[in-house]
Design a protein around this motif. Sequence first.
Motif, PDB file in Angstrom:
ATOM      1  N   GLU A 168     -30.122 -27.961  14.048  1.00 41.52           N
ATOM      2  CA  GLU A 168     -31.454 -27.397  13.676  1.00 41.52           C
ATOM      3  C   GLU A 168     -31.852 -28.757  12.823  1.00 41.52           C
ATOM      4  O   GLU A 168     -33.194 -29.149  12.801  1.00 41.52           O
ATOM      5  N   ILE A 169     -31.027 -28.799  11.654  1.00 43.12           N
ATOM      6  CA  ILE A 169     -31.312 -29.822  10.640  1.00 43.12           C
ATOM      7  C   ILE A 169     -31.643 -31.152  11.292  1.00 43.12           C
ATOM      8  O   ILE A 169     -32.634 -31.786  11.048  1.00 43.12           O
ATOM      9  N   LYS A 172     -35.150 -31.120  13.047  1.00 40.53           N
ATOM     10  CA  LYS A 172     -36.065 -31.018  12.066  1.00 40.53           C
ATOM     11  C   LYS A 172     -36.507 -32.247  11.349  1.00 40.53           C
ATOM     12  O   LYS A 172     -37.621 -32.461  10.832  1.00 40.53           O
ATOM     13  N   SER A 173     -35.351 -32.733  10.842  1.00 43.19           N
ATOM     14  CA  SER A 173     -35.506 -33.849   9.944  1.00 43.19           C
ATOM     15  C   SER A 173     -36.084 -35.005  10.637  1.00 43.19           C
ATOM     16  O   SER A 173     -36.975 -35.934  10.338  1.00 43.19           O
ATOM     17  N   LEU A 176     -39.936 -34.161  10.574  1.00 45.55           N
ATOM     18  CA  LEU A 176     -40.480 -34.233   9.083  1.00 45.55           C
ATOM     19  C   LEU A 176     -40.587 -35.780   9.085  1.00 45.55           C
ATOM     20  O   LEU A 176     -41.739 -36.261   8.546  1.00 45.55           O
ATOM     21  N   VAL A 357     -27.874 -29.957   1.607  1.00 39.94           N
ATOM     22  CA  VAL A 357     -29.108 -29.701   2.141  1.00 39.94           C
ATOM     23  C   VAL A 357     -29.977 -28.801   1.535  1.00 39.94           C
ATOM     24  O   VAL A 357     -31.182 -28.959   1.460  1.00 39.94           O
ATOM     25  N   GLU A 361     -33.453 -29.389   0.034  1.00 36.71           N
ATOM     26  CA  GLU A 361     -34.715 -28.797   0.343  1.00 36.71           C
ATOM     27  C   GLU A 361     -35.714 -28.180  -1.132  1.00 36.71           C
ATOM     28  O   GLU A 361     -36.729 -28.335  -1.200  1.00 36.71           O
ATOM     29  N   LYS A 364     -36.988 -31.381  -2.643  1.00 36.80           N
ATOM     30  CA  LYS A 364     -38.206 -31.774  -1.726  1.00 36.80           C
ATOM     31  C   LYS A 364     -39.281 -30.965  -1.972  1.00 36.80           C
ATOM     32  O   LYS A 364     -40.683 -31.413  -2.255  1.00 36.80           O
TER      33      LYS A 364
ATOM     34  N   SER B 330     -39.868 -28.764   6.618  1.00 39.02           N
ATOM     35  CA  SER B 330     -38.572 -28.332   6.024  1.00 39.02           C
ATOM     36  C   SER B 330     -37.408 -28.842   7.064  1.00 39.02           C
ATOM     37  O   SER B 330     -37.860 -28.809   8.289  1.00 39.02           O
ATOM     38  N   VAL B 331     -36.171 -29.039   6.656  1.00 35.06           N
ATOM     39  CA  VAL B 331     -35.225 -29.399   7.589  1.00 35.06           C
ATOM     40  C   VAL B 331     -34.269 -28.286   7.602  1.00 35.06           C
ATOM     41  O   VAL B 331     -33.460 -28.267   8.661  1.00 35.06           O
ATOM     42  N   PHE B 332     -34.250 -27.200   6.904  1.00 37.34           N
ATOM     43  CA  PHE B 332     -33.399 -26.265   6.759  1.00 37.34           C
ATOM     44  C   PHE B 332     -33.765 -25.026   6.216  1.00 37.34           C
ATOM     45  O   PHE B 332     -34.481 -25.024   5.228  1.00 37.34           O
ATOM     46  N   GLN B 333     -33.684 -23.861   6.937  1.00 32.24           N
ATOM     47  CA  GLN B 333     -34.110 -22.666   6.463  1.00 32.24           C
ATOM     48  C   GLN B 333     -33.355 -22.211   5.310  1.00 32.24           C
ATOM     49  O   GLN B 333     -32.149 -21.671   5.641  1.00 32.24           O
TER      50      GLN B 333
END
Lengths: 400, 575
Positions: A168-169, A172-173, A176, A357, A361, A364, B330-333
Motif C-alpha cells: 500500500e505504502i 500510494k507514495s 502522491l 512512515v 505522515e 507531512k 497520504s502514503v499510509f493510513q
Amino acid sequence: MSESGTLTNKESDTKILSVLVSDPQKQKTHSQTYITYQVSTKIDGKDEPNCVVRRYNDFVLLHQILINDHPALLVPPLPDKKVLNYLSGDRFSHSFTQKRCRSLQTFMRRLLSHSELSKSRILETFLTSTDWDVYRRSLTGQISTSEVSDVLINAFKHVNRQRDEFVEIKEKSEKLDHNLSHLDKLFHKSVKRVDLIGQNLKKLQSSLSGLQELCCDEKELSNSIKAFNDGTMQLIDSLNDLNKYVDYEYNVDIKDMINYIEALKQLIRLKDQKQIDYEELSEYLTRSINEKNNLLSGYGSGNYFKSKLEELAGINQEMARRDKIAKLETRVQSLTDEVEKSKQVADEFEKEVLKEVEQFEQIKTLELKDSLAALAQKHIDFYDDMVEKWSKIEERLESA
Amino acid sequence: MNVFDGSDEEDNNPFSGTTHLYASGIAAVTDGPDDYDFTEPSINGSSDENAQSNAVAEPIEETDEPAEEIDDDTLQTWRFASAELSRSSAFETSYTNLLGQGKNPEVIRIVDAGQYRDIYGKYAIGYKIEFGGIVVTRRYSEFDSLRQSLCRLLPTIIIPPIPSKHPIIKYLFNPLHAKKDIKIIERRQRLLSRFLNNCHKVREIRNHIVFQKFLNPEYFWKEVLNTPPISILPMNNLLAPPLNPTKPSPIHLLLPTPTVLTMRKHEQLIGRNDVMEIKFADYDSDLIRYKAILQPLNKTVRSIRSNIQTYSAVLSELGAYFNAFSLENSVFQVSALFEQMNRLSMGIEKTGQAIDVNYVSAEIFSEAIMISLEEGSKEMLQFIHEAQRVLHFRNFKQEQFYTIETTIKKRKDRIRELKEADLQAVRLGEALKLNAEESPTVAQVMDSMTRKSANKNHTDKQIMGLFRSSASPNNKSGSDSISSEVEPHLLTKDERVVQVNKLEKELEKLNECFKLIEKDLQQVNESMDNSLNNLEKYFHEKWFLIFRELAHNITSWLKDCSESWKNAKQSIDSI
C-alpha cells in the motif's frame, strides 16, 4: 563558551522550540565565494534566540552524519546541489538563495519534528555550538557514502513476500509523487503567466499615461485615468509579491515534499534490501537442508557418471558421502543462525520503518497544513487588500 | 443656372449614361430633392440601368432569383408576416416615437443571431434586430453594404465602424457555420448592435431614410440598394453637394477634381492662418496622436487577455490536480492520525475549489477585458480611421477651393495684363502714328503689322474654337492653353478683345463655382466640426464607461477570489 557547556551536559535537556533559517549572505574569502545562512534557534527558557552562521556544505555534513548514524530513520533530504546552477553561475542569484533558504528551513523543521532525530547530539552541536567548525574540519572527507551503490546493485531484485502495508505504502507514495510533481509543474506555469500578465499591465499603464497626457484638458477624464492607473500600479506590485511568494515559497515546499517522499522511498528500498538478504539466506538454507536430506536418504548425489568417475579415481564413495553430510551439517547449523539473525534484522528494520512512515505522515500532514494555510492567507491578504483599494477606485470612477 | 449657354455642344449632360437622377435631363426630375422619399414608380424609368449596374457591382447576387418569384412558404414567417399588406404602417409610427429617445444608450438590440433562411430560401447567418418592438433580420453583408452606403451618402459624417470582415481565405476554407463559430457570431452580434446604436446616436444617420429602411422589415434590403437615394449616388462625391450628394446641383460638376498628387501640403494651408484651418489641423494631429497611443494599447490588451486565458487554463488544471491530491495525499493510513488526515483531505479539496473559483473568475474577467477594453479600443481605432477618411474628404474640398481661388486670380491677372497691353498698344500706336508721319519706313512696318495681324486673326479663330471645346468647363485648372500663355503684347488687338471676353465669361462661371465651393466648404467645416466634436465626446464617454466597467469587473473578480480563499482557509485551519 556557554554553548559548549550545554554540549557536554547532554542530560540538561535543552529543549529546542523552533529554528529559523534566514538571511542568505554572500561571503567572499580570498579563495572562494559562498553563501551563508543565519540559523537562529529558540531554546526553551531563553529569551534571546541563539544564532549561528552556516553554509550549505555544513548542512550537507550534518545530513551525512545523521544518515550514517541512523540508517533505519527517515532523515529528511536536503535540497539538490543544483549542479546546473553552479555551472551557469546562477547560484548567487536572489531567487536561488531565497529558494534554498526556504528548503533549508524546511529541512531543519523536519529534523526538529522527528521524535528521534531531534534529540540527536550532532544536531544540537550544529545548531548551537561554535565548535561546529572544528567538527567540520576534522570530519570532512572522512565520511563514506556507500549506500548508493548498494541500492543500485539490488535495483532489479524484488522482495518475494512483503506485508500488505508496504504494498500500500509503495503504491500510494507513487501516486502522491505523481500528483505533487504535476502541481509543481502547474504552479511553475502559473507563475510564468502571472509574470507575463504583470509585464503586460505595466505596458498598459504606460499607454494609459499617454492617454492621460492627451486628455489633460479634460480634468475629469484625466482624473479617472489616473485613478485607474494608480490602481493598476498597486495591482501589479501586489500581484508580483503574491507571485514571488508562490514561486519562492509554496513551490519550494512542494518540491521539498517530493524530495521527502523520495527519501521515504529510499528508506523503504533499504528495508527491502534487508528483506532480500534474509530471503536469499533462507533460500540457501533450504537448499542445503534438501541436499543433506538427499544424501541421508541414500539417493545418490549427482548423476551416475559422476559416481562412476569418483569410483575410478579411487574415492571411497561411502567415505565421501559421510564427509559431505558432515560439512552440510555445519553449514546448515551456521546458516540457521544467520537466517535467524537476518530475520531479526529485517523484522526490526521493518518495524522501525513502519514507525518512520507514521512519523512521516505526521510531519507531512503538519507541513501541508502549514503551507496550505500560508498559501490561502497570502491569497486572502492579496485579494482583500486589492478589494479595498479597487472598491475605492470604483467609487471614484462612479462619481466621476 | 444657365452655365452652359453659349456653348456649341448639344448634349453635355454629364449624367447621361449613368444611373444618376439626371440621366435623362434635369427637367425629368421634379423639384424637392431634399427629402429622399422617392416612391417606387419614380424609378421605373431607370430601373433597367440600375439592374445592369448592380449586376456588375454585385456579381454574387446575380444568381439570386427575383424576390417576386419566391414562394411564400420559404419566407421566414416571423419576418414577413403581413409585411406586404401594410407597407406604411406600424413601423413609421413606432420609429418616430422612438426618435425622441436618441439619448437612450441601447435603443436597438440584436436579440438573436443564428442560421436562418433568407427570402431566397438560402441559409445564412442572420442577426435579429429588435427596434421599438419590431423585429427585422439582416445579414452581415447587409450591414456592410448599409455602412458603405452611409459613407457615400454622408461624406462629412463619421460613420460608426462595424466588425471587420472575416478574412476571405479563412472563409473559403471554412465558411461561417452557425454551430461551429459561436464565438465569432456572438462577437459580431455584440459589435453590430453597438454599430446600430452608435448610428442611432448620430442625428444625420438616425434621420436618414436608408437607415430607417434598414430597420424596417417591410423593405428588402436588396431593393433598397437598388433604389434612390443609393442608386443615384454620384460617381464622385466631390462633384456633388457635400451634405447631400444625391441632391442635383449642376454647378458642382464644374468643380475641379483634385487627385492625391496635386494635393497641397498641409503646412502650406496652415500658413494661411485661417481659424478653421488651424482647428482642423489640430483635429488631424490629435487623431494621429490618439492613434499612436491606441495602437500599442490595443495590442497590449490583446496579449493581457490571452495571457489571462492561458492562466485560467492552468488554474483549471491545477484545480483538477488538487482534487486528485485531496483523494491521494497520504502514503499510509495511521489510525492515530485518522481524523486529522481526513481534515487535511478536506482542506486540500477546499483549496482546489478556491482555485477552481479563481479559474472561473479569471475566465469571466478575461471576457470582460475583451468586451470593454479590447473591443473598445479597437472600435476607437476604427473610428479614428473613419475620422481620418472624412478629414481626407475635407482636404479634397479644400483643394477644390484653393484651385478655384488661384484660377480666378490667374484669370483676373491675365485680364488685367491684356487690358494693360491694350492701353500700351494704344499709346504705342499713337507714338508710332506720330513717327510714321515723319518716317516712311515706320509707316511701312506698321502697314505690314496690320496685315499680319489680320491673317493671324483668321487662324486664331480656329484655335479659339478648339480651345473652347477642349477646355470644357470642368477642367478649369487645365484650361491655361497655349494662346492664353502668349505674351499679351504679341497678340493683336482683336485677339486680346476675344480673350478678355472669353476670360470674363469664364470668370463669371468661376465666381459662381467659388461661391458654391465657399458654401460647400463652410457646410463641410460645420458638419465635420460637429461630427468630430461628437466623436471626441463619444470617446470621453466611452473611456468613462470602459474604466467603470473594468473597475467593476476587477472588484468583483477580486471579491470572488477572496471569498473562495477564505472558505478554503477555514477548512485548512481546522486540520
